[in-house]
Motif scaffolding. Structure first.
Motif, PDB file in Angstrom:
ATOM      1  N   SER A 130       0.819  -1.212   0.000  1.00 12.57           N
ATOM      2  CA  SER A 130       0.000   0.000   0.000  1.00 12.57           C
ATOM      3  C   SER A 130       0.858   1.268   0.000  1.00 12.57           C
ATOM      4  N   LEU A 131       2.176   1.123   0.146  1.00 15.40           N
ATOM      5  CA  LEU A 131       3.072   2.277   0.244  1.00 15.40           C
ATOM      6  C   LEU A 131       3.961   2.454  -0.984  1.00 15.40           C
ATOM      7  N   ASN A 139       4.721   5.514  -3.150  1.00 12.70           N
ATOM      8  CA  ASN A 139       3.591   6.237  -3.712  1.00 12.70           C
ATOM      9  C   ASN A 139       3.258   7.387  -2.757  1.00 12.70           C
ATOM     10  N   SER A 140       2.188   8.102  -3.012  1.00 17.09           N
ATOM     11  CA  SER A 140       1.868   9.263  -2.175  1.00 17.09           C
ATOM     12  C   SER A 140       1.633   8.864  -0.718  1.00 17.09           C
ATOM     13  N   GLN A 141       0.990   7.737  -0.486  1.00 12.24           N
ATOM     14  CA  GLN A 141       0.772   7.272   0.885  1.00 12.24           C
ATOM     15  C   GLN A 141       2.105   6.963   1.577  1.00 12.24           C
ATOM     16  N   ILE A 144       3.764  10.255   2.493  1.00 11.69           N
ATOM     17  CA  ILE A 144       3.096  10.851   3.658  1.00 11.69           C
ATOM     18  C   ILE A 144       3.614  10.202   4.939  1.00 11.69           C
TER      19      ILE A 144
END
Length: 154
Positions: A130-131, A139-141, A144
């Protein structure tokens, strides 16, 4: 979130030798803090392009970077971040060796270690899917999460 006076000096595909060649650019500006994360491209070069001779070479370059910066910028706070996991087991084994080495050498006092790796690692030992968008790059997550983890050091 935008933070004033923060400059990203990262270069796509860069390796530790490249950073060593450009340390003068950093030293000239005498920054208050430097956050270092470099080495995963060295590993891809080690295994795929055969341009990096060994894991020890990467560790030694990381220690050269922090030692030289510490000598030339004694008033600058240096933060060395652990390498993040990837989606490749054999690369992660090398990442674990490098991360273990820089954890041991943090006692040298030339840098503060920021251990990011566990925050990005899934239960299977690979990067949390998910990262990342490709198994290596965030990725954006992922960005962050990274920014949240280092924000307290700014």
């Amino acid at each position: 979130m935008k933070i004033a006076n923060v400059k990203n000096r990262g270069i796509s595909g860069d390796v530790t030798d490249g950073v060593l060649l450009r340390l003068g650019e950093l030293i000239k500006y005498e920054p208050k803090s430097i956050f270092i994360m470099i080495g995963v491209n060295d590993l891809f070069n080690l295994y795929y392009r055969k341009e990096i001779p060994s894991l020890e070479y990467v560790v030694n370059n990381l220690l050269k970077i922090t030692t030289l910066l510490n000598e030339k910028l004694p008033n600058t706070k240096l933060y060395l971040q652990t390498l993040l996991p990837t989606a490749k087991y054999f690369i992660n084994q090398s990442i674990d060796v490098i991360n273990a080495s820089i954890k041991v050498h943090q006692s040298d006092g030339t840098y503060t270690l920021i251990d990011l790796n566990p925050h990005f690692t899934a239960d299977n030992g690979l990067i949390n899917t998910s990262l990342t968008y490709d198994g290596t790059h965030l990725n954006s997550q992922g960005y962050i999460l990274w920014s949240e983890l280092i924000l307290k050091y700014l």
